[in-house]
Design a protein around this motif. Structure first.
Motif, PDB file in Angstrom:
ATOM      1  N   GLN A  87       0.870  -1.193   0.000  1.00 60.09           N
ATOM      2  CA  GLN A  87       0.000   0.000   0.000  1.00 60.09           C
ATOM      3  C   GLN A  87       0.903   1.237   0.000  1.00 60.09           C
ATOM      4  O   GLN A  87       2.081   1.155   0.343  1.00 60.09           O
ATOM      5  CB  GLN A  87      -0.941   0.013   1.211  1.00 60.09           C
ATOM      6  CG  GLN A  87      -0.231   0.055   2.556  1.00 60.09           C
ATOM      7  CD  GLN A  87      -1.211   0.243   3.710  1.00 60.09           C
ATOM      8  OE1 GLN A  87      -1.536   1.371   4.054  1.00 60.09           O
ATOM      9  NE2 GLN A  87      -1.682  -0.861   4.292  1.00 60.09           N
ATOM     10  N   GLN A  88       0.341   2.349  -0.413  1.00 67.96           N
ATOM     11  CA  GLN A  88       1.148   3.569  -0.552  1.00 67.96           C
ATOM     12  C   GLN A  88       1.431   4.205   0.820  1.00 67.96           C
ATOM     13  O   GLN A  88       0.524   4.419   1.611  1.00 67.96           O
ATOM     14  CB  GLN A  88       0.421   4.588  -1.441  1.00 67.96           C
ATOM     15  CG  GLN A  88       0.301   4.161  -2.902  1.00 67.96           C
ATOM     16  CD  GLN A  88       1.661   4.002  -3.578  1.00 67.96           C
ATOM     17  OE1 GLN A  88       2.433   4.947  -3.671  1.00 67.96           O
ATOM     18  NE2 GLN A  88       1.946   2.795  -4.052  1.00 67.96           N
ATOM     19  N   SER A 120       5.582   2.045  -2.222  1.00 63.66           N
ATOM     20  CA  SER A 120       5.020   0.868  -1.550  1.00 63.66           C
ATOM     21  C   SER A 120       6.185  -0.038  -1.168  1.00 63.66           C
ATOM     22  O   SER A 120       7.263   0.025  -1.782  1.00 63.66           O
ATOM     23  CB  SER A 120       4.036   0.136  -2.456  1.00 63.66           C
ATOM     24  OG  SER A 120       4.710  -0.354  -3.602  1.00 63.66           O
TER      25      SER A 120
END
Length: 455
Positions: A37-38, A51
């Motif tokens: 996920q960012q 990420s």
């Protein structure tokens, strides 16, 4: 907040995307870093969304060449890693910038002249602690204030574009450079925009120090009577109370320009001037003649007139002491070293630049004329004075200091006196600098930078 030390491996951008980091599974678990996920990668002023992908049976951090180049780091760099869940920030650092006065690019092995070995020592110490350091001059600051052209040492010195740092150690050696608009603006911007810390923010004037510390009852006993010399009345008043007074340039250093004024019988006075060749003595029939002789100089040089002290000496050569006091890994003042300094045979000031010599406190006291009964606790009294003065400077002078060179003296009754506080202490006044040796003063400076930046 927990940090872990990690080695960075830089790999081809054709293999790894710029917005992906590959990180050891163990580090991800330890720091509770979310994957796939960012999150925001931070390195000094640098920010980029990335990420994180876990890698088993690997203990480092992999990033693409393109990302590493943006950050100014190279393959094999050792850094600390920290995850801040509240802001979803993965921080690498600490990134330390040392602001120096001059560079000599035509000397690739010694780009900073005499302080190059200190810069190498600092680089080695950072590598051991997992910090990243670069060195830069005022001319290297970019107009956006987001980055600078820093000097980095790997196997040799080279320049690279690097982000503005988490912490700046200001080692500029002149007020002219320090007061340049680009320097002041840069320091202000990085503090406001990126939460950076700057220590040893400014030079200290002698009059500023003594005026500020007068307000602290805990250090008043260390302060010789001192006033800014404004007129003849002030000089006459001081000379009526003390047989010896010193005139010290408010902005002087290395003992330059100090005048020792002593009674010479009748109405006469003798002035001793420090010069590079030694001491020049001139007799004056009265005090007014002396004042007239220096009044022209007073148009450009402000003097502090200070009570003369009967200092301990060795064979007529005055002895004083330099305490290096630094903030440590918990942000508290600590004594790093205290050395005795004996004046050269042709001088009454003890600076090494004037032929002074260094010794331990014990050795200096043992060869002095201090009464034997006052010798045993000399070191502890000097240490206590240095600590109390450092705390007082912190309290009463509105600037951020991380290390101070505090010059102390002891009179023949064993009383400790403050001579001067230096906010840009030389790194050659504590222990000798040897290739490959990392001094405590350098280690503590990095520990304090880590404390300031949260690493």
């Amino acid at each position: 907040m927990s940090t872990t030390k990690i080695d960075v491996q830089v790999i081809s951008s054709s293999i790894l995307s710029e917005d992906v980091l590959m990180l050891a599974e163990s580090a991800i678990k330890q720091l509770k870093i979310p994957t796939q996920q960012q999150i925001m990668l931070q390195f000094g002023s640098f920010r980029q969304s990335v990420s994180v992908a876990p890698v088993s049976r690997y203990q480092g951090l992999r990033m693409s060449f393109a990302l590493a180049r943006k950050m100014g780091i190279e393959n094999g760099t050792t850094l600390r890693l920290q995850y801040r869940p509240g802001s979803k920030v993965l921080a690498l650092g600490p990134l330390i910038g040392v602001l120096v006065s001059r560079e000599f690019p035509e000397q690739p092995d010694k780009p900073f002249g005499a302080i190059t070995m200190f810069c190498r020592e600092l680089t080695d110490a950072c590598r051991k602690q997992g910090a990243f350091v670069y060195f830069f001059t005022p001319s290297a600051i970019h107009t956006t204030y987001r980055s600078v052209e820093g000097w980095i040492y790997t196997t040799k010195w080279h320049r690279a574009t690097v982000p503005a740092p988490d912490v700046v150690n200001n080692r500029l050696t002149t007020r002219k450079l320090e007061n340049m608009p680009v320097v002041q603006q840069f320091l202000q911007e990085i503090k406001q925009r990126y939460g950076a810390s700057v220590f040893n923010e400014k030079f200290l004037d002698k009059s500023e120090v003594f005026d500020a510390l007068k307000h602290d009852s805990s250090v008043q006993r260390y302060l010789p009577e001192s006033h800014l010399l404004r007129n003849y009345t002030m000089l006459k008043s001081m000379c009526s109370r003390y047989p010896v007074v010193f005139l010290k340039p408010v902005r002087g250093s290395l003992g330059k320009g100090i005048i020792r004024l002593s009674k010479a019988g009748g109405e006469g006075w003798q002035a001793s001037f420090t010069t590079t060749a030694g001491t020049r003595r001139t007799a004056y029939p009265n005090l007014l003649k002396f004042f007239s002789a220096i009044s022209g100089k007073m148009k450009t040089v402000r003097y502090l007139v200070q009570q003369g002290l009967t200092l301990i000496d060795s064979g007529g050569r005055p002895i004083d002491f330099r305490a290096l006091v630094q903030k440590n890994a918990t942000g508290k003042w600590t004594i790093t070293s205290i050395v005795g300094r004996t004046a050269g045979s042709q001088h009454y000031v003890s600076n090494l630049a004037r032929g002074g010599t260094l010794a331990t406190v014990r050795e200096s006291v043992a060869k002095s004329n201090l009464p034997a009964a006052r010798r045993g606790d000399a070191s502890s009294r000097l240490s206590r004075a240095a600590m109390e003065i450092a705390r007082s400077v912190d309290t009463f002078i509105p600037a951020h200091f991380g290390e101070l060179g505090i010059d102390l003296a002891m009179d023949t009754a064993g009383r400790v006196w403050l001579l001067e506080v230096n906010s840009k202490p030389s790194k050659n006044d504590n222990t000798p600098l040897n290739e490959g040796k990392i001094r405590p003063s350098v280690r503590i400076m990095i520990q304090y930078a880590r404390y300031l930046s949260g690493f």
